[in-house]
Design a protein around this motif. Structure first.
Motif, PDB file in Angstrom:
ATOM      1  N   UNK A 121     -59.243  -5.228  -1.326  1.00 11.40           N
ATOM      2  CA  UNK A 121     -59.678  -5.608   0.009  1.00 11.40           C
ATOM      3  C   UNK A 121     -59.639  -7.122   0.201  1.00 11.40           C
ATOM      4  N   UNK A 122     -59.188  -7.561   1.380  1.00 10.54           N
ATOM      5  CA  UNK A 122     -59.126  -8.970   1.778  1.00 10.54           C
ATOM      6  C   UNK A 122     -58.088  -9.772   0.993  1.00 10.54           C
ATOM      7  N   UNK A 123     -57.251  -9.084   0.224  1.00 12.24           N
ATOM      8  CA  UNK A 123     -56.242  -9.811  -0.544  1.00 12.24           C
ATOM      9  C   UNK A 123     -54.928  -9.841   0.219  1.00 12.24           C
ATOM     10  N   UNK A 124     -54.445 -11.042   0.482  1.00 12.82           N
ATOM     11  CA  UNK A 124     -53.126 -11.253   1.066  1.00 12.82           C
ATOM     12  C   UNK A 124     -52.712 -12.689   0.752  1.00 12.82           C
ATOM     13  N   UNK A 125     -51.540 -13.068   1.185  1.00 12.22           N
ATOM     14  CA  UNK A 125     -51.029 -14.395   0.836  1.00 12.22           C
ATOM     15  C   UNK A 125     -51.827 -15.511   1.509  1.00 12.22           C
ATOM     16  N   UNK A 126     -52.295 -15.289   2.720  1.00 10.06           N
ATOM     17  CA  UNK A 126     -53.106 -16.311   3.395  1.00 10.06           C
ATOM     18  C   UNK A 126     -54.429 -16.502   2.661  1.00 10.06           C
ATOM     19  N   UNK A 127     -55.039 -15.413   2.218  1.00 10.19           N
ATOM     20  CA  UNK A 127     -56.282 -15.512   1.454  1.00 10.19           C
ATOM     21  C   UNK A 127     -56.073 -16.360   0.209  1.00 10.19           C
TER      22      UNK A 127
END
Length: 258
Positions: free
Chosen positions: A177-183
C-alpha cells in the motif's frame, strides 16, 4: 535539474541493456550539472544487468518504489505486512496463480519455464531462487497466470495494495500500500516540480503527475493524459530520446559553481 528514467520500454528495449549512446547522453547530463535517477518496476538486482557498472552507484528506485539503492547499498525496502501477505497468498492458492515474488534480493518463481519474464530475472545470477516461505521479506509480487485473472484482480483490489495491470504481458503487478515511484522520490526528499520524468507505462503515472516536465515513450492510454511530450516508439526512438534530452538539458540548464 533531476532527470528520472524508467528502464524497460523507456530507455532500454526488449530486455537489452541501455545503449552506450543513451548512457553517454546521461553522462553528458551529469557533466552539465543535472542529476540522473533510475526508477523501474524491476527489483534492484535486475536493474544492474541493464545498466553499465558506472551507473550502479547512482540512485536506483526498484520494485515500483518498494526498494531504493544509493552508492551501491540498499537504503530502503518496504515489504507487505503479514496480514495482507497472508490474504494475497490465499488468493494465489484459490485461483491457482503462478508468480514471481521478490524479496529485497532473492526471489520465488512458479511460472512457466518459457515465460518471457524470465529473460529479465537475475540475468547476472546475483540472487537465489527459493520457495516463497524462505524469503525474508516480500516487496513485490507479479502474478503471471491464473484460472481467472480478472476475478483475481478484483479480489486484490479489495486489499490495501497497489495493483498495476501490464496489458501487453497480461500480468498483475502487486506492491504494498502507498508504494509507487512518486512515493520513493518523496522518500529521497524530491519535491513536486523538481524533476523531469521519462516513462512508458501505467506504473509511471504517479511520478508523471508531480514532475515539472514529462516525456512518454510510445503511447500508453492511461499515461498519455499525464504526458506533456512523447516520442514515437520506432527505429528512431533512441535518437529521439537523445535529441530531446539535449534540448531539455539546455532548457533547464544548471549553473555550476567553479
Amino acid at each position: 535539474m533531476k532527470f528520472v528514467f524508467d528502464l524497460d520500454g523507456t530507455i532500454c528495449f526488449k530486455g537489452q541493456p541501455v545503449s552506450e549512446e543513451i548512457l553517454t547522453c546521461l553522462n553528458n547530463l551529469e557533466n552539465e550539472g543535472h542529476e540522473v535517477i533510475f526508477a523501474s518496476a524491476r527489483p534492484i538486482r535486475d536493474m544492474l544487468p541493464v545498466l553499465h557498472s558506472r551507473f550502479h552507484q547512482h540512485t536506483l528506485i526498484g520494485g515500483n518504489g518498494s526498494l531504493i539503492s544509493q552508492n551501491g547499498k540498499l537504503v530502503y525496502a518496504k515489504e507487505f505486512d503479514q496480514q495482507t501477505l497472508t490474504q494475497i497468498l490465499s488468493f494465489i492458492k484459490k485461483y491457482g496463480a503462478t508468480y514471481l515474488i521478490d524479496s529485497d534480493w532473492d526471489y520465488a518463481y512458479t511460472g512457466p519455464i518459457d515465460h518471457p519474464i524470465l529473460l529479465n530475472v537475475d540475468a547476472d545470477k546475483l540472487a537465489n531462487c527459493v520457495s516463497v516461505g524462505e524469503l525474508r521479506s516480500i516487496v513485490k509480487i507479479l502474478l503471471l497466470t491464473a484460472a481467472d485473472m480478472e476475478q483475481l484482480a478484483e479480489q486484490l483490489h479489495t486489499l490495501p495494495v497497489v495493483v498495476h495491470t501490464h496489458r501487453n504481458e497480461n500480468v498483475l503487478d502487486v506492491s504494498p500500500q502507498h508504494i509507487d515511484k512518486w512515493n520513493a522520490l518523496q522518500t529521497l526528499g524530491v519535491k513536486a516540480g523538481e524533476y523531469i520524468a521519462f516513462g512508458n507505462d501505467a506504473n509511471d503515472i504517479s511520478m508523471f503527475k508531480h514532475a515539472l516536465h514529462t516525456v512518454m515513450i510510445g503511447n500508453h492510454v492511461d499515461l498519455a493524459p499525464h504526458a506533456k511530450d512523447s516520442i514515437v516508439l520506432d527505429e528512431l526512438c533512441e535518437k529521439g530520446i537523445i535529441d530531446r534530452l539535449k534540448e531539455l538539458a539546455k532548457e533547464y540548464r544548471v549553473v555550476i559553481s567553479r
